[in-house]
Design a protein around this motif. Sequence first.
Motif, PDB file in Angstrom:
ATOM      1  N   MET A   1      26.640  40.566  35.782  1.00  0.00           N
ATOM      2  CA  MET A   1      27.086  39.417  35.019  1.00  0.00           C
ATOM      3  C   MET A   1      28.324  38.833  35.699  1.00  0.00           C
ATOM      4  SD  MET A   1      28.495  39.221  31.131  1.00  0.00           S
ATOM      5  CE  MET A   1      27.313  38.212  30.286  1.00  0.00           C
ATOM      6  N   ILE A   2      28.335  37.531  35.818  1.00  0.00           N
ATOM      7  CA  ILE A   2      29.501  36.825  36.351  1.00  0.00           C
ATOM      8  C   ILE A   2      30.454  36.530  35.197  1.00  0.00           C
ATOM      9  CG2 ILE A   2      30.308  34.687  37.443  1.00  0.00           C
ATOM     10  CD1 ILE A   2      28.806  36.469  39.382  1.00  0.00           C
ATOM     11  N   LYS A   3      31.718  36.839  35.419  1.00  0.00           N
ATOM     12  CA  LYS A   3      32.759  36.548  34.421  1.00  0.00           C
ATOM     13  C   LYS A   3      33.841  35.706  35.080  1.00  0.00           C
ATOM     14  CE  LYS A   3      32.011  40.559  31.554  1.00  0.00           C
ATOM     15  NZ  LYS A   3      32.631  41.633  30.811  1.00  0.00           N
ATOM     16  N   TYR A   4      34.492  34.891  34.283  1.00  0.00           N
ATOM     17  CA  TYR A   4      35.521  33.982  34.796  1.00  0.00           C
ATOM     18  C   TYR A   4      36.927  34.388  34.368  1.00  0.00           C
ATOM     19  CZ  TYR A   4      31.406  31.342  35.917  1.00  0.00           C
ATOM     20  OH  TYR A   4      30.188  30.973  36.426  1.00  0.00           O
ATOM     21  N   THR A   5      37.095  35.637  33.984  1.00  0.00           N
ATOM     22  CA  THR A   5      38.408  36.142  33.601  1.00  0.00           C
ATOM     23  C   THR A   5      39.459  35.889  34.688  1.00  0.00           C
ATOM     24  OG1 THR A   5      37.258  37.855  32.351  1.00  0.00           O
ATOM     25  CG2 THR A   5      39.618  38.164  32.698  1.00  0.00           C
ATOM     26  N   PRO A   6      39.142  36.108  35.972  1.00  0.00           N
ATOM     27  CA  PRO A   6      40.146  35.841  37.012  1.00  0.00           C
ATOM     28  C   PRO A   6      40.603  34.386  37.051  1.00  0.00           C
ATOM     29  CG  PRO A   6      38.370  37.162  37.905  1.00  0.00           C
ATOM     30  CD  PRO A   6      37.935  36.705  36.534  1.00  0.00           C
ATOM     31  N   PHE A   7      39.714  33.457  36.725  1.00  0.00           N
ATOM     32  CA  PHE A   7      40.078  32.037  36.725  1.00  0.00           C
ATOM     33  C   PHE A   7      41.212  31.775  35.735  1.00  0.00           C
ATOM     34  CE2 PHE A   7      39.565  28.045  34.354  1.00  0.00           C
ATOM     35  CZ  PHE A   7      39.853  27.130  35.349  1.00  0.00           C
ATOM     36  N   PHE A   8      41.071  32.295  34.531  1.00  0.00           N
ATOM     37  CA  PHE A   8      42.090  32.048  33.510  1.00  0.00           C
ATOM     38  C   PHE A   8      43.409  32.736  33.855  1.00  0.00           C
ATOM     39  CE2 PHE A   8      38.040  31.191  31.415  1.00  0.00           C
ATOM     40  CZ  PHE A   8      38.289  29.898  30.977  1.00  0.00           C
ATOM     41  N   GLU A   9      43.330  33.879  34.517  1.00  0.00           N
ATOM     42  CA  GLU A   9      44.549  34.543  34.999  1.00  0.00           C
ATOM     43  C   GLU A   9      45.192  33.728  36.126  1.00  0.00           C
ATOM     44  OE1 GLU A   9      43.019  38.377  36.091  1.00  0.00           O
ATOM     45  OE2 GLU A   9      42.758  38.983  33.991  1.00  0.00           O
ATOM     46  N   THR A  10      44.360  33.162  36.999  1.00  0.00           N
ATOM     47  CA  THR A  10      44.860  32.377  38.130  1.00  0.00           C
ATOM     48  C   THR A  10      45.558  31.103  37.668  1.00  0.00           C
ATOM     49  OG1 THR A  10      43.165  33.261  39.610  1.00  0.00           O
ATOM     50  CG2 THR A  10      44.190  31.175  40.261  1.00  0.00           C
ATOM     51  N   ILE A  11      44.952  30.378  36.721  1.00  0.00           N
ATOM     52  CA  ILE A  11      45.609  29.134  36.286  1.00  0.00           C
ATOM     53  C   ILE A  11      46.919  29.442  35.562  1.00  0.00           C
ATOM     54  CG2 ILE A  11      43.522  27.733  36.284  1.00  0.00           C
ATOM     55  CD1 ILE A  11      43.483  27.908  33.211  1.00  0.00           C
ATOM     56  N   LYS A  12      46.955  30.552  34.850  1.00  0.00           N
ATOM     57  CA  LYS A  12      48.197  30.944  34.175  1.00  0.00           C
ATOM     58  C   LYS A  12      49.271  31.279  35.209  1.00  0.00           C
ATOM     59  CE  LYS A  12      50.063  34.093  30.735  1.00  0.00           C
ATOM     60  NZ  LYS A  12      49.790  35.186  29.795  1.00  0.00           N
ATOM     61  N   LYS A  13      48.892  32.067  36.229  1.00  0.00           N
ATOM     62  CA  LYS A  13      49.827  32.462  37.283  1.00  0.00           C
ATOM     63  C   LYS A  13      50.350  31.249  38.052  1.00  0.00           C
ATOM     64  CE  LYS A  13      48.203  34.305  41.024  1.00  0.00           C
ATOM     65  NZ  LYS A  13      47.523  35.211  41.960  1.00  0.00           N
ATOM     66  N   LYS A  14      49.471  30.261  38.281  1.00  0.00           N
ATOM     67  CA  LYS A  14      49.855  29.077  39.051  1.00  0.00           C
ATOM     68  C   LYS A  14      50.477  27.983  38.188  1.00  0.00           C
ATOM     69  CE  LYS A  14      46.662  29.792  42.829  1.00  0.00           C
ATOM     70  NZ  LYS A  14      47.269  29.410  44.101  1.00  0.00           N
ATOM     71  N   GLY A  15      50.481  28.184  36.876  1.00  0.00           N
ATOM     72  CA  GLY A  15      51.075  27.193  35.986  1.00  0.00           C
ATOM     73  C   GLY A  15      50.268  25.914  35.863  1.00  0.00           C
ATOM     74  N   VAL A  16      48.954  26.031  35.967  1.00  0.00           N
ATOM     75  CA  VAL A  16      48.066  24.875  35.854  1.00  0.00           C
ATOM     76  C   VAL A  16      47.382  24.925  34.491  1.00  0.00           C
ATOM     77  CG1 VAL A  16      46.042  23.724  36.825  1.00  0.00           C
ATOM     78  CG2 VAL A  16      47.656  24.886  38.341  1.00  0.00           C
ATOM     79  N   SER A  17      47.503  23.858  33.745  1.00  0.00           N
ATOM     80  CA  SER A  17      46.890  23.821  32.414  1.00  0.00           C
ATOM     81  C   SER A  17      45.450  23.312  32.490  1.00  0.00           C
ATOM     82  CB  SER A  17      47.693  22.913  31.479  1.00  0.00           C
ATOM     83  OG  SER A  17      47.583  21.570  31.898  1.00  0.00           O
ATOM     84  N   THR A  18      44.672  23.631  31.468  1.00  0.00           N
ATOM     85  CA  THR A  18      43.318  23.086  31.406  1.00  0.00           C
ATOM     86  C   THR A  18      43.382  21.571  31.222  1.00  0.00           C
ATOM     87  OG1 THR A  18      43.162  23.599  29.043  1.00  0.00           O
ATOM     88  CG2 THR A  18      42.243  25.219  30.575  1.00  0.00           C
ATOM     89  N   TYR A  19      44.431  21.084  30.592  1.00  0.00           N
ATOM     90  CA  TYR A  19      44.622  19.633  30.450  1.00  0.00           C
ATOM     91  C   TYR A  19      44.729  18.993  31.842  1.00  0.00           C
ATOM     92  CZ  TYR A  19      46.590  15.128  29.127  1.00  0.00           C
ATOM     93  OH  TYR A  19      46.801  13.778  28.971  1.00  0.00           O
ATOM     94  N   ALA A  20      45.543  19.579  32.715  1.00  0.00           N
ATOM     95  CA  ALA A  20      45.697  19.051  34.074  1.00  0.00           C
ATOM     96  C   ALA A  20      44.388  19.127  34.839  1.00  0.00           C
ATOM     97  CB  ALA A  20      46.792  19.810  34.817  1.00  0.00           C
ATOM     98  N   LEU A  21      43.640  20.212  34.661  1.00  0.00           N
ATOM     99  CA  LEU A  21      42.355  20.320  35.341  1.00  0.00           C
ATOM    100  C   LEU A  21      41.407  19.216  34.903  1.00  0.00           C
ATOM    101  CD1 LEU A  21      41.810  24.185  35.233  1.00  0.00           C
ATOM    102  CD2 LEU A  21      42.292  22.790  37.250  1.00  0.00           C
ATOM    103  N   ARG A  22      41.406  18.922  33.609  1.00  0.00           N
ATOM    104  CA  ARG A  22      40.510  17.880  33.096  1.00  0.00           C
ATOM    105  C   ARG A  22      40.955  16.490  33.509  1.00  0.00           C
ATOM    106  NH1 ARG A  22      41.261  20.681  28.311  1.00  0.00           N
ATOM    107  NH2 ARG A  22      42.221  18.861  27.382  1.00  0.00           N
ATOM    108  N   HIS A  23      42.239  16.190  33.357  1.00  0.00           N
ATOM    109  CA  HIS A  23      42.701  14.813  33.524  1.00  0.00           C
ATOM    110  C   HIS A  23      43.176  14.468  34.942  1.00  0.00           C
ATOM    111  CE1 HIS A  23      42.182  13.900  29.323  1.00  0.00           C
ATOM    112  NE2 HIS A  23      42.684  15.107  29.059  1.00  0.00           N
TER     113      HIS A  23
END
Length: 70
Positions: A1-23
């Motif tokens: 199974m593919i999981k995206y847990t590292p993605f959410f850890e990475t954006i937190k570590k890099k200070g990138v919000s999901t808002y910034a990713l979307r907009h």
Amino acid sequence: MIKYTPFFETIKKKGVSTYALRHKHNISNGTLYRMRQNKPLSTETINDLCNVLRCKVEEVILHEPDDTVL
């Protein structure tokens, strides 16, 4: 199974919000929803995420073997 847990850890570590990713980076809300649900994404989308975050694939996805054997 593919999981995206590292993605959410990475954006937190890099200070990138999901808002910034979307907009700012035009990552769709649907893509983020699919990632939260560990649903499949195309390799093109994973490539886009790696380019936006300037990271390795391992910082976006994690593979855990399924219990079923083919």
